[in-house]
Write an enzyme that holds these catalytic residues in place. Structure first.
Site, PDB file in Angstrom:
ATOM      1  N   SER A 203       0.806  -1.207   0.000  1.00  0.00           N
ATOM      2  CA  SER A 203       0.000   0.000   0.000  1.00  0.00           C
ATOM      3  C   SER A 203       0.847   1.269   0.000  1.00  0.00           C
ATOM      4  O   SER A 203       1.492   1.585  -0.993  1.00  0.00           O
ATOM      5  CB  SER A 203      -0.948  -0.045   1.199  1.00  0.00           C
ATOM      6  OG  SER A 203      -2.034   0.809   1.008  1.00  0.00           O
TER       7      SER A 203
ATOM      8  N   ASP B  35       9.779   5.235 -10.542  1.00  0.00           N
ATOM      9  CA  ASP B  35       9.368   5.864 -11.803  1.00  0.00           C
ATOM     10  C   ASP B  35      10.246   7.054 -12.159  1.00  0.00           C
ATOM     11  O   ASP B  35      10.572   7.275 -13.332  1.00  0.00           O
ATOM     12  CB  ASP B  35       7.909   6.316 -11.713  1.00  0.00           C
ATOM     13  CG  ASP B  35       6.931   5.192 -12.010  1.00  0.00           C
ATOM     14  OD1 ASP B  35       7.382   4.033 -12.174  1.00  0.00           O
ATOM     15  OD2 ASP B  35       5.712   5.459 -12.073  1.00  0.00           O
TER      16      ASP B  35
ATOM     17  N   LYS C 133      -0.955  -4.257  -2.944  1.00  0.00           N
ATOM     18  CA  LYS C 133      -2.232  -3.656  -2.547  1.00  0.00           C
ATOM     19  C   LYS C 133      -2.316  -2.251  -3.131  1.00  0.00           C
ATOM     20  O   LYS C 133      -1.794  -1.305  -2.575  1.00  0.00           O
ATOM     21  CB  LYS C 133      -2.374  -3.599  -1.031  1.00  0.00           C
ATOM     22  CG  LYS C 133      -3.739  -3.031  -0.621  1.00  0.00           C
ATOM     23  CD  LYS C 133      -3.865  -2.879   0.861  1.00  0.00           C
ATOM     24  CE  LYS C 133      -5.209  -2.233   1.192  1.00  0.00           C
ATOM     25  NZ  LYS C 133      -5.328  -0.863   0.659  1.00  0.00           N
TER      26      LYS C 133
END
Length: 493
Positions: free
Chosen positions: A314, A325, A339
């Site tokens: 999460s 990224d 999750k």
């Protein structure tokens, strides 16, 4: 801006027994005009309610019937949606500050039993020797089988200095383990930091809570006071089950360029279609200033490694995904939990609420992590000998009724020979010692430091990839053998 925080507060993993799961609140009032109620089905529900009231063997309380109906309806959606009664709602609100009475274990459900995802460091459960992957089969004398996760968590919560006896099934032990634990008021420190070597810092976040961003900023300032010329930083998110979304945004913002997108969300409601940026208003409350304002400028450029494993979920996946990224950090470890959904607390009365999955979240590049997880840049197992107990840890994709990944097709984990795997784990357990993150025996941390120093890193092929390749290789060999046999038979004829 205020409405965004109301709708995207809670993104933790599963339920927590005596652990703070931070949250934000949202009123239940939503637009229903475009969604007419199914009158016929509701009439059937009323008929069943009346039938139970009139025909059941003994009287049943109205409130019990209605509460259980609501609870079952919400629980049928996905593993992370739940009805919160008065006690659960109170405990959840108390948990936002990172202090609570309980055992100190993050838990989920597996095969009808309570599975320990991770014991909270320095908690009663941690001191009692409970381990990730342990299954709780009895609470005092009551079997867990048949309980919902909420019911089991309620029984593990209680008053300070009261005791509870847990019966534990551990895959590496032949007999059940029985341990009595005293509940405590736990003040969890979600951030730890130290200089592990001259020039190299270790920053661990065990859970994302309301104070996490401010606590992290203070720890970073202390690290730079000790060594203003830090050469490398390891951000340790292993076994971090998640927490509040503002915490994830703030931790990411500490290391990313100003104002860049950190995470986006998408769901049915207009408010669920949002992007969260590395800006103060997205990670700091209205009453406080910017907790990141006094960070040393060097923190934006210091070489970084992020450590993750199957227990990273999460909010920790949001941070790892964002830093990956933007190529701000190298992600090392094993594939995370997966999750990628947001839970919102909808208050339905003065003291009850519904925890409802309202959106999926996406990394800055638009990747959905739901039921997939973050794949590390360098796959490094937990020990030099292999993945330790990682292969037995459940992921989001293993949970029943989990949301699907709307961007990519899910990869089904290859089935393993459980008997063979248990024998391997038993042999490993006999010679292994409990691992303390950040210690000299921490193999993954050592590999992270090697990477920062430009030294070789012991990279291994992920177990799932290897098993898939092996299966494909076996299939190809069998096919080749069949072809050869066919040619041979043809010649004989």
């Amino acid at each position: 801006m205020g409405s965004k925080f109301k709708n995207f507060g809670l993104i933790g993993l599963g339920m927590v027994a005596g652990v703070a799961v931070s949250m934000q609140f949202s009123a239940l009032a939503q637009k229903n005009a475009g969604n007419p109620l199914p009158v016929e089905e509701l009439r059937q529900l009323a008929d069943v309610f009346g039938l139970i009231k009139s025909d059941y063997v003994e009287p049943v309380d109205d409130n019990k019937l209605l509460t259980e109906a609501i609870s079952g309806m919400v629980a049928s959606l996905d593993p992370h949606s739940a009805y919160l009664d008065k006690k659960s709602f109170k405990e959840l609100k108390e948990g936002t500050q990172g202090k609570f009475v309980g055992l100190g274990i993050e838990v989920g459900m597996e095969d009808g039993y309570v599975k320990i995802v991770s014991p909270i460091e320095d908690s009663p459960a941690y001191r009692a020797g409970l381990k990730p992957g342990d299954l709780i089969t009895r609470l005092d004398s009551l079997p867990v089988k048949g309980m919902t996760l909420d019911e089991a968590v309620k029984k593990m919560r209680g008053e300070p200095n009261t005791k509870i006896t847990l019966t534990i099934a551990r895959k590496t032990e032949d007999k059940p383990i029985i341990v009595t634990i005293t509940r405590e008021l736990i003040k969890q420190q979600s951030v730890k930091a130290k200089m592990v070597e001259p020039g190299y810092a270790w920053l661990r976040i065990s859970q994302f809570q309301e104070p996490t961003v401010e606590d992290m900023a203070k720890k970073i300032q202390i690290l730079y006071a000790q060594d203003p010329a830090i050469k490398g930083l390891v951000l340790d998110l292993r076994n971090d089950p998640g927490g509040v979304l503002p915490g994830a945004v703030g931790v990411s913002a500490a290391f990313l360029p100003k104002d860049v997108p950190v995470v986006s969300t998408n769901g049915q409601l207009a408010d669920s279609k949002a992007t969260f940026y590395a800006k103060r208003e997205y990670y700091a409350g209205r009453a406080m200033g910017d907790p990141l304002a006094k960070l040393p400028e060097a923190i934006k450029n210091v070489p970084m490694v992020v450590l993750i494993n199957t227990g990273s979920a999460s909010a920790s996946e949001i941070v790892a995904g964002a830093l990956q990224d933007y190529k701000r950090a190298t992600v090392i470890g094993t594939q995370s939990f997966g999750k990628g959904s947001v839970q919102t607390i909808r208050q339905i009365s003065a003291d009850t609420a519904v925890k409802l999955t309202t959106a999926r979240y996406y990394t800055p590049n638009g990747r959905s992590i739901q039921a997939k997880g973050i794949v590390p840049d360098l796959n490094v197992e937990e020990t030099a000998e292999g993945d330790g107990f990682n292969s037995f840890r459940a992921r989001e994709s293993d949970l029943q009724k989990h949301l699907t990944n709307d961007k990519e097709k899910e990869v089904v984990r290859p089935k393993v020979d459980e008997l063979e795997e248990e024998q391997r784990l038993l042999a490993l357990a006999k010679k292994s010692k409990p691992l303390e993150y950040g210690s000299k025996e921490d193999f993954q941390l050592a590999q992270a430091l090697n990477h920062l120093k430009g030294l070789p890193v012991k990279v291994t092929e992920p177990k799932e990839v290897k098993e898939t390749k092996d299966a494909a290789k076996d299939g190809a060999e069998k096919s080749e053998k069949t072809d050869k046999d066919g040619k041979s038979d043809h010649k004989k004829k």
